[in-house]
Design a protein around this motif. Structure first.
Motif, short mmCIF file in Angstrom:
data_model
loop_
_atom_site.label_atom_id
_atom_site.label_comp_id
_atom_site.label_asym_id
_atom_site.label_seq_id
_atom_site.Cartn_x
_atom_site.Cartn_y
_atom_site.Cartn_z
N THR A 84 -9.58 -9.76 -8.86
CA THR A 84 -9.71 -10.37 -7.55
C THR A 84 -11.05 -11.04 -7.32
N ASP A 85 -11.02 -12.15 -6.60
CA ASP A 85 -12.22 -12.82 -6.16
C ASP A 85 -12.89 -11.94 -5.12
N TYR A 86 -14.20 -12.03 -5.02
CA TYR A 86 -14.91 -11.22 -4.02
C TYR A 86 -14.86 -11.88 -2.65
N SER A 87 -15.35 -13.16 -2.59
CA SER A 87 -15.46 -13.85 -1.30
C SER A 87 -14.15 -14.52 -0.94
N MET A 88 -13.41 -13.88 -0.06
CA MET A 88 -12.17 -14.49 0.42
C MET A 88 -12.14 -14.32 1.93
N PRO A 89 -11.55 -15.27 2.64
CA PRO A 89 -11.42 -15.10 4.09
C PRO A 89 -10.49 -13.92 4.39
N GLY A 90 -10.74 -13.22 5.48
CA GLY A 90 -9.93 -12.05 5.82
C GLY A 90 -10.40 -10.87 4.99
N LEU A 91 -9.49 -10.30 4.21
CA LEU A 91 -9.85 -9.18 3.34
C LEU A 91 -10.66 -9.68 2.15
N THR A 92 -11.87 -9.17 1.98
CA THR A 92 -12.65 -9.57 0.80
C THR A 92 -12.12 -8.80 -0.41
N GLY A 93 -12.60 -9.18 -1.58
CA GLY A 93 -12.22 -8.47 -2.80
C GLY A 93 -12.66 -7.02 -2.73
N TYR A 94 -13.78 -6.79 -2.10
CA TYR A 94 -14.30 -5.44 -1.94
C TYR A 94 -13.38 -4.61 -1.04
N ILE A 113 -13.57 -7.36 -10.31
CA ILE A 113 -14.00 -8.28 -9.25
C ILE A 113 -14.62 -9.52 -9.89
N MET A 114 -14.32 -10.69 -9.32
CA MET A 114 -14.93 -11.95 -9.78
C MET A 114 -15.78 -12.50 -8.65
N GLU A 124 -23.29 -3.60 -7.74
CA GLU A 124 -23.41 -2.14 -7.72
C GLU A 124 -22.43 -1.52 -6.75
N GLN A 125 -22.32 -2.15 -5.59
CA GLN A 125 -21.41 -1.64 -4.57
C GLN A 125 -19.97 -1.60 -5.10
N CYS A 126 -19.57 -2.65 -5.77
CA CYS A 126 -18.20 -2.71 -6.31
C CYS A 126 -17.99 -1.67 -7.41
N LEU A 127 -18.95 -1.54 -8.29
CA LEU A 127 -18.80 -0.57 -9.37
C LEU A 127 -18.75 0.85 -8.81
N ARG A 128 -19.58 1.10 -7.77
CA ARG A 128 -19.59 2.42 -7.14
C ARG A 128 -18.25 2.72 -6.49
N GLU A 129 -17.62 1.69 -5.97
CA GLU A 129 -16.33 1.88 -5.31
C GLU A 129 -15.20 2.05 -6.32
N GLY A 130 -15.53 1.87 -7.61
CA GLY A 130 -14.52 2.13 -8.64
C GLY A 130 -14.02 0.90 -9.37
N ALA A 131 -14.68 -0.23 -9.18
CA ALA A 131 -14.27 -1.42 -9.93
C ALA A 131 -14.53 -1.19 -11.41
N GLU A 132 -13.60 -1.68 -12.21
CA GLU A 132 -13.70 -1.50 -13.65
C GLU A 132 -14.81 -2.37 -14.23
N ASP A 133 -14.92 -3.58 -13.70
CA ASP A 133 -15.90 -4.53 -14.21
C ASP A 133 -16.12 -5.63 -13.18
N PHE A 134 -17.12 -6.42 -13.43
CA PHE A 134 -17.48 -7.49 -12.50
C PHE A 134 -17.67 -8.75 -13.34
N VAL A 139 -15.10 -18.13 -14.72
CA VAL A 139 -14.61 -17.19 -15.72
C VAL A 139 -14.23 -17.94 -17.00
N LYS A 140 -14.59 -17.33 -18.13
CA LYS A 140 -14.31 -17.95 -19.42
C LYS A 140 -13.28 -17.13 -20.19
N LEU A 141 -12.72 -17.76 -21.20
CA LEU A 141 -11.72 -17.09 -22.03
C LEU A 141 -12.29 -15.82 -22.64
N ALA A 142 -13.54 -15.85 -23.07
CA ALA A 142 -14.16 -14.67 -23.68
C ALA A 142 -14.22 -13.51 -22.68
#
Lengths: 214, 154
Positions: A84-94, A113-114, A124-134, A139-142
């Motif tokens: 999920t993208d982080y900055s979205m109108p309404g519900l954010t990715g967070y 989170i992207m 840090e906030q996202c990882l603390r909340e349980g995000a797998e990665d940021f 975003v690239k293929l790699a």
């Protein structure tokens, strides 16, 4: 080497008895139409099934977490990963991440989170909340390949810890199956030793294989 | 023009876009996402970018023309355009959006008007160049040649 042992060696460590190769089903959430198209291709070309939605609210709807009992029957298409993208109108990715981790049904689904903004406190906030990665956008293929490998490794690890009981069951199944060498009494004997020392038996076989290569 | 010459022209043209900073390495990600089942991906995503940007620029113009400019509305538009231009590698558009956002933060209406003009300029430039790029490709294909992902990178 007994037939049973060879068969045990070839069992994938996932412990999954089904024959189909797993394909990740990814739910991608982004309010940008351009980014949705790009992330969809990035994931498809990485051999994933993809569903894209344009908002956190739509994502919750898709998962059936929006409290609306009339949600789609597509729920039986199990989601293995949410990106999920982080900055979205309404519900954010967070916000979406929090809702997923609060759900007893969906909290095990990894969430990535992207964001186009490299803001350390946010990460840090996202990882603390349980995000797998940021992932930093663009975003690239790699990046996608790395995430996919991470997720599949985690799924295999989860299956490994579950599969001790599966391995035992499988060992019983193999020993019960008709085979040329073992007599009924010896298969029972093999069975009990398999129960007690499944991994040491496998290791022994591995050593045998290795020494034959030398 | 002979096929080999056309292909050389395409390569040189593409290279110039990178040298001038109009495109960045993210643009090179796009051909990697193209295959037989999605043979038009690059032109599709670029077209989508054009459509989306036209919409955003229109909304931005309207927002900035209001008697009282609502920066709560303006900034998200610029953020969107920054994001999509970044995703396809339109570097100068992206950079112009970054500058634009800093003036939004300062709520500087005059400067924002100038930024909008700058963004539009960069956008029309990359649009023009990419349209030319795709025309060159089409000519090559029409003459029986093939475009490989290598032709779009170096």
């Amino acid at each position: 080497m007994a037939v049973g042992e060879v068969m045990r060696m070839e069992i994938p460590s996932g412990g999954d008895m089904s024959v189909t190769s797993p394909e990740l089903h990814v739910l991608a959430v982004d309010d940008s139409i351009v980014d949705r198209k790009v992330i969809e291709r990035l994931l498809r070309i990485s051999a994933c099934k993809v569903t894209t939605v344009e908002s956190g609210a739509r994502a919750l709807q898709y998962l059936g977490l929006d409290g609306d009992k009339g949600a789609s029957g597509l729920k039986d298409l199990k989601v293995n990963l949410i990106v999920t993208d982080y900055s979205m109108p309404g519900l954010t990715g967070y916000d979406l991440l929090k809702k997923i981790k609060e759900s007893s049904v969906f909290r095990e689904i990894p969430v990535v989170i992207m964001s186009s903004e490299n803001i350390l406190p946010r990460i840090e906030q996202c990882l603390r909340e349980g995000a797998e990665d940021f992932l930093l956008k663009p975003v690239k293929l790699a990046d996608v390949k790395r995430i996919k490998e991470l997720i599949m490794r985690n799924e295999a690890e989860d299956c490994k810890t579950l599969s001790h009981s599966n391995k035992r069951k499988l060992a019983e199944y193999i020993d019960d199956a008709p085979s040329p060498s073992p007599s009924p009494s010896s298969s029972t004997h093999d069975d009990s030793s398999a129960k007690d020392f499944p991994s040491s038996k496998q290791m022994k076989s591995a050593d045998e294989k290795f020494s034959s290569l030398l | 023009m002979e096929l080999g010459q056309m292909q050389k022209s395409l390569q040189d043209y593409t290279k110039s876009l990178f040298v001038e900073g109009i495109l960045d390495s993210q643009f090179l990600q796009l051909p990697q996402l193209q295959d037989e089942s999605n043979s038009d991906f690059v032109s599709q995503v670029v077209s989508l970018f054009f459509q989306d940007s036209d919409r955003i620029l229109n909304d931005l113009s309207l927002s900035l023309d209001q008697k009282v400019v609502d920066f709560e509305k303006v900034d998200p538009y610029v953020h969107q355009l920054k994001g999509s231009s970044s995703s396809i590698g339109a570097q100068r558009v992206k950079n112009a959006c970054v500058v634009f956002r800093s003036f939004c933060e300062q709520k500087n209406v005059e400067a924002c008007h100038r930024c909008l003009q700058q963004v539009k300029q960069e956008y029309y430039l990359v649009k023009n160049r990419l349209e030319t790029l795709f025309k060159l490709e089409q000519q090559i294909v029409a003459s029986g040649g093939m475009i490989s992902a290598m032709d779009l990178g170096f």
